[in-house]
Design an enzyme around this catalytic site. Structure first.
Site, PDB file in Angstrom:
ATOM      1  N   GLU A 173       0.836  -1.196   0.000  1.00 45.62           N
ATOM      2  CA  GLU A 173       0.000   0.000   0.000  1.00 45.62           C
ATOM      3  C   GLU A 173       0.874   1.250   0.000  1.00 45.62           C
ATOM      4  OE1 GLU A 173      -4.034  -1.211   2.249  1.00 45.62           O
ATOM      5  OE2 GLU A 173      -2.280  -1.263   3.512  1.00 45.62           O
ATOM      6  N   CYS A 181      -0.795   5.841  10.174  1.00 44.66           N
ATOM      7  CA  CYS A 181       0.428   5.120  10.532  1.00 44.66           C
ATOM      8  C   CYS A 181       0.054   3.788  11.152  1.00 44.66           C
ATOM      9  CB  CYS A 181       1.223   5.880  11.590  1.00 44.66           C
ATOM     10  SG  CYS A 181       1.835   7.428  11.044  1.00 44.66           S
TER      11      CYS A 181
HETATM   12  N1  SAH Z   1       8.888   0.038  10.095  1.00 48.21           N
HETATM   13  C1  SAH Z   1       9.155   1.411  10.252  1.00 48.21           C
HETATM   14  C2  SAH Z   1       8.340   2.300   9.346  1.00 48.21           C
HETATM   15  C3  SAH Z   1       6.887   1.931   9.149  1.00 48.21           C
HETATM   16  S1  SAH Z   1       5.825   2.157  10.523  1.00 48.21           S
HETATM   17  C4  SAH Z   1       9.002   1.821  11.692  1.00 48.21           C
HETATM   18  O1  SAH Z   1       8.463   1.049  12.458  1.00 48.21           O
HETATM   19  O2  SAH Z   1       9.478   2.899  12.045  1.00 48.21           O
HETATM   20  C5  SAH Z   1       5.621   3.936  10.568  1.00 48.21           C
HETATM   21  C6  SAH Z   1       5.328   4.481  11.947  1.00 48.21           C
HETATM   22  O3  SAH Z   1       4.011   4.127  12.380  1.00 48.21           O
HETATM   23  C7  SAH Z   1       6.264   3.954  13.023  1.00 48.21           C
HETATM   24  O4  SAH Z   1       6.680   5.003  13.852  1.00 48.21           O
HETATM   25  C8  SAH Z   1       5.375   3.005  13.780  1.00 48.21           C
HETATM   26  O5  SAH Z   1       5.834   2.743  15.078  1.00 48.21           O
HETATM   27  C9  SAH Z   1       4.066   3.739  13.727  1.00 48.21           C
HETATM   28  N2  SAH Z   1       2.888   2.927  14.031  1.00 48.21           N
HETATM   29  C10 SAH Z   1       2.728   1.605  13.887  1.00 48.21           C
HETATM   30  N3  SAH Z   1       1.489   1.241  14.267  1.00 48.21           N
HETATM   31  C11 SAH Z   1       0.853   2.369  14.665  1.00 48.21           C
HETATM   32  C12 SAH Z   1      -0.464   2.642  15.153  1.00 48.21           C
HETATM   33  N4  SAH Z   1      -1.363   1.690  15.282  1.00 48.21           N
HETATM   34  N5  SAH Z   1      -0.757   3.923  15.465  1.00 48.21           N
HETATM   35  C13 SAH Z   1       0.144   4.915  15.305  1.00 48.21           C
HETATM   36  N6  SAH Z   1       1.388   4.719  14.832  1.00 48.21           N
HETATM   37  C14 SAH Z   1       1.750   3.453  14.529  1.00 48.21           C
END
Ligand code: SAH
Ligand code: SF4
Length: 363
Positions: free
Chosen positions: A98, A348
């Site tokens: 996505e 996110c």
């Molecule tokens: N794998 C990388 C990038 C993708 S996730 C990482 O983890 O940094 C992008 C961001 O979304 C990360 O900061 C992650 O911790 C956050 N994230 C994951 N699940 C989320 C949720 N349910 N609510 C808010 N942020 C979330």
């Protein structure tokens, strides 16, 4: 396996054309066609001789569509306010990924994926909950940006920023991620400067060190979410391998060597990590990153987005504000980011490779 033209660097393309006994300038023409004109079908390259177009088509066009694109858009969801658009693509091997476009004032920011699924298993993340599919190739990463660049071009608009915060852990697919940025920032093509990119990592320490040594202009964000090892390990399993002390040591080295700021991501979960105790512990860790009198850190706090398999609740506005002011009272700058595209599961951590009807199915 068929090859993708988007996996090639300009050098690769030159080598290929040399092997076909074509003059060098044809490589530039093709490159500009792909990355300036944003063409994705062999017949659009009308300045090339027919024989060369045919050869490109035989080598790189997808049988099903005749296009160079290997990503097929399957589902497009637009938020009510029109500001956020999520596209689910399938790949020739039926994997899914996505990518999200966010329009905000003059910015046109893309959030793109580096893997189908993710192996890191963070408990509050929909991508983590779906498990690991496979790494994307550099071409598949590049294509996500080209797809949206074409869409925006129909409105005379351009991609302004790219955040590598979609599905997957970019530093678990390091080489392809960096190769994709190289291609997208190439001055003879799309020319999106490195400063327009942000890589977000869960904290793979050896990869952070490798990235530090490269002295790139790319922005770095670290997903922190908790300020003690017990809590962080319960949310982000990778913390058992790279605990906070190792992670923040690598961050300190990054700042010392590059003099660049790091953003720390913090998904605010009520009663879990939005407490004043967590804010205090976080500021203690971050203050240790101070060097030569300056503190090149920033905390991006975002209320948790709902996902199917995690029960935690988002911190409300008031608790989020208290968290922010607590950090600021310790001298740590903090921004509370807006939640975007929640109703289309484009926020996110909500990217799960499912269409809306499936992802909203309560079962
Ligand atoms: N794998 C990388 C990038 C993708 S996730 C990482 O983890 O940094 C992008 C961001 O979304 C990360 O900061 C992650 O911790 C956050 N994230 C994951 N699940 C989320 C949720 N349910 N609510 C808010 N942020 C979330
Ligand atoms: Fe992977 Fe990032 Fe989701 Fe963790 S938060 S599972 S690292 S995509």
């Amino acid at each position: 396996m068929s090859s993708s033209i988007y996996d090639l660097t300009l050098n690769d393309l030159e080598g290929l054309l040399a092997s076909w006994n074509e003059p060098r300038y044809r490589a530039d023409q093709i490159w500009q066609g792909l990355y300036l004109q944003l063409w994705d079908r062999p017949e659009q390259f009308s300045s090339l001789p027919r024989s060369l177009r045919d050869k490109l088509s035989q080598t790189f066009a997808q049988e099903s569509s005749g296009s160079f694109s290997t990503l097929s858009p399957k589902t497009v969801l637009e938020s009510h306010d029109g500001g956020t658009r999520k596209t689910l693509f399938t790949l020739p091997d039926n994997r899914v990924l996505e990518a999200v476009l966010m329009r905000y004032e003059r910015r046109r920011t893309l959030c793109i994926s580096t893997q189908s699924g993710c192996a890191m298993g963070c408990v509050f993340c929909a991508t983590g909950q779906m498990g690991f599919g496979r790494n994307l190739t550099s071409g598949e990463i590049v294509e996500q940006v080209l797809h949206y660049a074409r869409l925006l071009a129909t409105n005379n608009e351009k991609v302004t920023n790219v955040v590598i915060m979609g599905m997957g852990e970019p530093f678990h697919n390091y080489a392809s991620t960096l190769a994709a940025i190289d291609r997208l920032s190439h001055p003879q093509g799309l020319n999106l400067g490195e400063r327009r990119f942000t890589i977000s990592t869960v904290g793979l320490v050896p990869a952070i060190r490798r990235f530090t040594a490269e002295h790139r202009q790319i922005n770095l964000a670290i997903s922190l979410h908790a300020a003690d090892d017990e809590l962080r390990s319960s949310m982000l399993p990778i913390n058992r391998k790279y605990p906070l002390s190792l992670l923040l040591e690598a961050c300190k080295e990054y700042i010392a060597k590059t003099h660049r700021r790091i953003s720390f991501e913090w998904s605010l979960i009520e009663g879990v990590n939005d407490t004043s105790e967590q804010a205090r512990k976080l500021s203690t860790w971050l203050k240790m990153l101070r060097q030569d009198g300056s503190l090149l850190v920033h905390v991006n706090a975002i209320p948790l987005n709902p996902t199917r398999n995690y029960q935690g609740k988002a911190a409300n506005r008031q608790r989020a504000e208290i968290f922010k002011t607590t950090l600021e009272s310790y001298g740590i700058p903090c921004t509370i980011r807006m939640r975007r595209g929640i109703e289309i599961q484009a926020g996110c951590g909500q990217l799960a490779g499912q269409s809306l009807t499936t992802s909203m199915d309560p079962g």
